[in-house]
Scaffold this motif. Structure first.
Motif, PDB file in Angstrom:
ATOM      1  N   GLN A 195       0.830  -1.238   0.002  1.00 29.44           N
ATOM      2  CA  GLN A 195      -0.258  -0.021   0.017  1.00 29.44           C
ATOM      3  C   GLN A 195       0.838   1.237   0.056  1.00 29.44           C
ATOM      4  OE1 GLN A 195      -3.364  -0.408  -0.134  1.00 29.44           O
ATOM      5  NE2 GLN A 195      -4.142   1.585   0.138  1.00 29.44           N
ATOM      6  N   VAL A 196       0.497   2.164  -0.991  1.00 22.78           N
ATOM      7  CA  VAL A 196       1.379   3.295  -1.244  1.00 22.78           C
ATOM      8  C   VAL A 196       0.593   4.520  -0.525  1.00 22.78           C
ATOM      9  CG1 VAL A 196       2.470   4.707  -2.668  1.00 22.78           C
ATOM     10  CG2 VAL A 196       2.642   2.437  -3.150  1.00 22.78           C
ATOM     11  N   GLN A 197       1.174   5.411   0.180  1.00 25.08           N
ATOM     12  CA  GLN A 197       0.501   6.455   0.749  1.00 25.08           C
ATOM     13  C   GLN A 197       1.327   7.691   0.058  1.00 25.08           C
ATOM     14  OE1 GLN A 197       1.596   4.495   3.525  1.00 25.08           O
ATOM     15  NE2 GLN A 197      -0.104   3.369   2.768  1.00 25.08           N
ATOM     16  N   LEU A 198       0.662   8.794  -0.424  1.00 28.38           N
ATOM     17  CA  LEU A 198       1.260   9.794  -1.373  1.00 28.38           C
ATOM     18  C   LEU A 198       0.650  11.312  -0.538  1.00 28.38           C
ATOM     19  CD1 LEU A 198       0.305   8.784  -4.990  1.00 28.38           C
ATOM     20  CD2 LEU A 198       2.587   8.577  -3.645  1.00 28.38           C
ATOM     21  N   ALA A 199       1.605  12.277  -0.402  1.00 29.00           N
ATOM     22  CA  ALA A 199       1.253  13.471   0.041  1.00 29.00           C
ATOM     23  C   ALA A 199       1.821  14.361  -0.448  1.00 29.00           C
ATOM     24  CB  ALA A 199       1.805  13.566   1.719  1.00 29.00           C
ATOM     25  N   GLU A 200       1.137  15.501  -1.120  1.00 23.11           N
ATOM     26  CA  GLU A 200       1.649  16.403  -1.746  1.00 23.11           C
ATOM     27  C   GLU A 200       1.851  17.591  -0.923  1.00 23.11           C
ATOM     28  OE1 GLU A 200      -1.815  14.595  -4.518  1.00 23.11           O
ATOM     29  OE2 GLU A 200      -1.422  15.202  -2.290  1.00 23.11           O
ATOM     30  N   SER A 201       2.881  18.532  -1.441  1.00 20.90           N
ATOM     31  CA  SER A 201       3.078  19.688  -0.969  1.00 20.90           C
ATOM     32  C   SER A 201       3.791  20.925  -1.828  1.00 20.90           C
ATOM     33  CB  SER A 201       4.205  19.647   0.345  1.00 20.90           C
ATOM     34  OG  SER A 201       5.464  19.076  -0.098  1.00 20.90           O
ATOM     35  N   GLY A 202       3.843  21.933  -1.200  1.00 18.01           N
ATOM     36  CA  GLY A 202       4.546  22.818  -2.374  1.00 18.01           C
ATOM     37  C   GLY A 202       3.418  24.042  -2.941  1.00 18.01           C
ATOM     38  N   GLY A 203       2.318  23.733  -3.002  1.00 17.90           N
ATOM     39  CA  GLY A 203       1.322  24.705  -3.599  1.00 17.90           C
ATOM     40  C   GLY A 203       1.184  25.807  -3.184  1.00 17.90           C
ATOM     41  N   GLY A 204       0.595  26.641  -3.938  1.00 17.80           N
ATOM     42  CA  GLY A 204       0.494  28.256  -3.408  1.00 17.80           C
ATOM     43  C   GLY A 204      -0.136  29.008  -4.559  1.00 17.80           C
ATOM     44  N   SER A 205       0.173  30.302  -4.349  1.00 17.70           N
ATOM     45  CA  SER A 205      -0.348  31.369  -5.387  1.00 17.70           C
ATOM     46  C   SER A 205       0.993  32.110  -6.106  1.00 17.70           C
ATOM     47  CB  SER A 205      -1.160  32.399  -4.724  1.00 17.70           C
ATOM     48  OG  SER A 205      -2.191  31.806  -4.076  1.00 17.70           O
ATOM     49  N   VAL A 206       1.029  32.239  -7.212  1.00 19.99           N
ATOM     50  CA  VAL A 206       1.991  32.976  -8.017  1.00 19.99           C
ATOM     51  C   VAL A 206       1.419  33.594  -9.172  1.00 19.99           C
ATOM     52  CG1 VAL A 206       2.066  30.809  -9.524  1.00 19.99           C
ATOM     53  CG2 VAL A 206       4.253  32.455  -9.124  1.00 19.99           C
ATOM     54  N   GLN A 207       2.109  34.795  -9.654  1.00 19.26           N
ATOM     55  CA  GLN A 207       1.517  35.328 -10.758  1.00 19.26           C
ATOM     56  C   GLN A 207       2.067  34.845 -12.061  1.00 19.26           C
ATOM     57  OE1 GLN A 207       3.151  39.521 -10.221  1.00 19.26           O
ATOM     58  NE2 GLN A 207       1.284  40.175  -9.168  1.00 19.26           N
ATOM     59  N   ALA A 208       1.140  35.226 -12.884  1.00 22.14           N
ATOM     60  CA  ALA A 208       1.562  34.662 -14.430  1.00 22.14           C
ATOM     61  C   ALA A 208       2.721  34.869 -14.872  1.00 22.14           C
ATOM     62  CB  ALA A 208       0.524  35.487 -15.221  1.00 22.14           C
ATOM     63  N   GLY A 209       3.542  33.797 -15.242  1.00 24.58           N
ATOM     64  CA  GLY A 209       4.799  33.970 -15.855  1.00 24.58           C
ATOM     65  C   GLY A 209       5.832  33.381 -14.720  1.00 24.58           C
ATOM     66  N   GLY A 210       5.456  33.278 -13.586  1.00 24.01           N
ATOM     67  CA  GLY A 210       6.349  32.684 -12.428  1.00 24.01           C
ATOM     68  C   GLY A 210       6.229  31.223 -12.518  1.00 24.01           C
ATOM     69  N   SER A 211       7.052  30.683 -11.366  1.00 19.67           N
ATOM     70  CA  SER A 211       7.432  29.295 -11.581  1.00 19.67           C
ATOM     71  C   SER A 211       6.973  28.765  -9.968  1.00 19.67           C
ATOM     72  CB  SER A 211       8.892  29.078 -11.623  1.00 19.67           C
ATOM     73  OG  SER A 211       9.257  29.384 -12.718  1.00 19.67           O
ATOM     74  N   LEU A 212       6.810  27.379  -9.964  1.00 25.49           N
ATOM     75  CA  LEU A 212       6.459  26.846  -8.568  1.00 25.49           C
ATOM     76  C   LEU A 212       6.691  25.437  -8.847  1.00 25.49           C
ATOM     77  CD1 LEU A 212       5.025  27.973  -6.073  1.00 25.49           C
ATOM     78  CD2 LEU A 212       2.694  27.032  -6.973  1.00 25.49           C
ATOM     79  N   ARG A 213       7.179  24.720  -7.714  1.00 25.60           N
ATOM     80  CA  ARG A 213       7.436  23.258  -7.649  1.00 25.60           C
ATOM     81  C   ARG A 213       6.879  22.771  -6.650  1.00 25.60           C
ATOM     82  NH1 ARG A 213      13.325  20.169  -6.597  1.00 25.60           N
ATOM     83  NH2 ARG A 213      12.719  20.785  -4.373  1.00 25.60           N
ATOM     84  N   VAL A 214       5.808  21.820  -6.901  1.00 26.73           N
ATOM     85  CA  VAL A 214       5.173  20.815  -6.211  1.00 26.73           C
ATOM     86  C   VAL A 214       5.839  19.419  -5.961  1.00 26.73           C
ATOM     87  CG1 VAL A 214       3.017  22.203  -6.416  1.00 26.73           C
ATOM     88  CG2 VAL A 214       3.397  20.219  -7.848  1.00 26.73           C
ATOM     89  N   SER A 215       5.519  18.893  -4.622  1.00 27.65           N
ATOM     90  CA  SER A 215       6.552  17.651  -4.268  1.00 27.65           C
ATOM     91  C   SER A 215       5.344  16.888  -4.028  1.00 27.65           C
ATOM     92  CB  SER A 215       7.340  17.903  -3.207  1.00 27.65           C
ATOM     93  OG  SER A 215       8.249  19.085  -3.377  1.00 27.65           O
TER      94      SER A 215
END
Length: 125
Positions: free
Chosen positions: A1-21
Motif C-alpha cells: 500500500q502506497v501513501q502519497l502526500a503533496e506539498s508546495g502548492g501556493g499562489s503565483v503571478q502569471a509567468g512565475g514558477s512553482l515546484r510541487v512535491s
C-alpha cells in the motif's frame, strides 16, 4: 500500500514558477509509474505529466515545454517543476502512483491505483 502526500502548492503571478512535491511511503517508488493530474473547478481531472517506472517522461500538450516531472527514488519523492505559469494552470494538483511494474498508457486516471489529497495552485494574471 502506497501513501502519497503533496506539498508546495501556493499562489503565483502569471509567468512565475512553482515546484510541487509528492512524498511517498509504504512502497518502493522505483516500482511504480508516477503521475501528476490536476482538476480545476467545474472541470474533470486531467493528466499533466508522468514518469514511467522503467524510465521516460511524458506530458500533456498544454504543459509541454513548461513543466517537468522529476523523481528521486531514493528519497521516495516526485516533483513537478512548473515554469511560465498561466492563469489556466490554476487547479488542485494531485500526485498518483500506478500498481507495481504497470505498463500501457499512463495518461488516464484509471491507470493509477494510489492518489494523494492534492495541493492547490493558483496563478493570477
Amino acid at each position: 500500500q502506497v501513501q502519497l502526500a503533496e506539498s508546495g502548492g501556493g499562489s503565483v503571478q502569471a509567468g512565475g514558477s512553482l515546484r510541487v512535491s509528492c512524498a511517498a511511503s509504504g512502497g518502493i517508488v522505483g516500482r511504480h509509474s508516477m503521475g501528476w493530474f490536476r482538476q480545476a473547478p467545474g472541470k474533470e481531472r486531467e493528466f499533466v505529466a508522468g514518469s514511467r517506472w522503467s524510465g521516460g517522461t511524458f506530458y500533456a500538450d498544454s504543459v509541454k515545454g513548461r513543466f517537468a516531472i522529476e523523481r528521486d527514488n531514493a528519497k521516495k519523492t516526485v516533483y513537478l517543476q512548473m515554469n511560465s505559469l498561466k492563469p489556466e494552470d490554476t487547479a488542485v494538483y494531485f500526485c498518483a502512483a500506478s500498481g507495481e511494474f504497470a505498463s500501457g498508457t499512463m495518461t488516464s486516471a484509471p491507470a493509477y491505483e494510489y492518489w494523494g489529497q492534492g495541493t492547490q495552485v493558483t496563478v493570477s494574471s
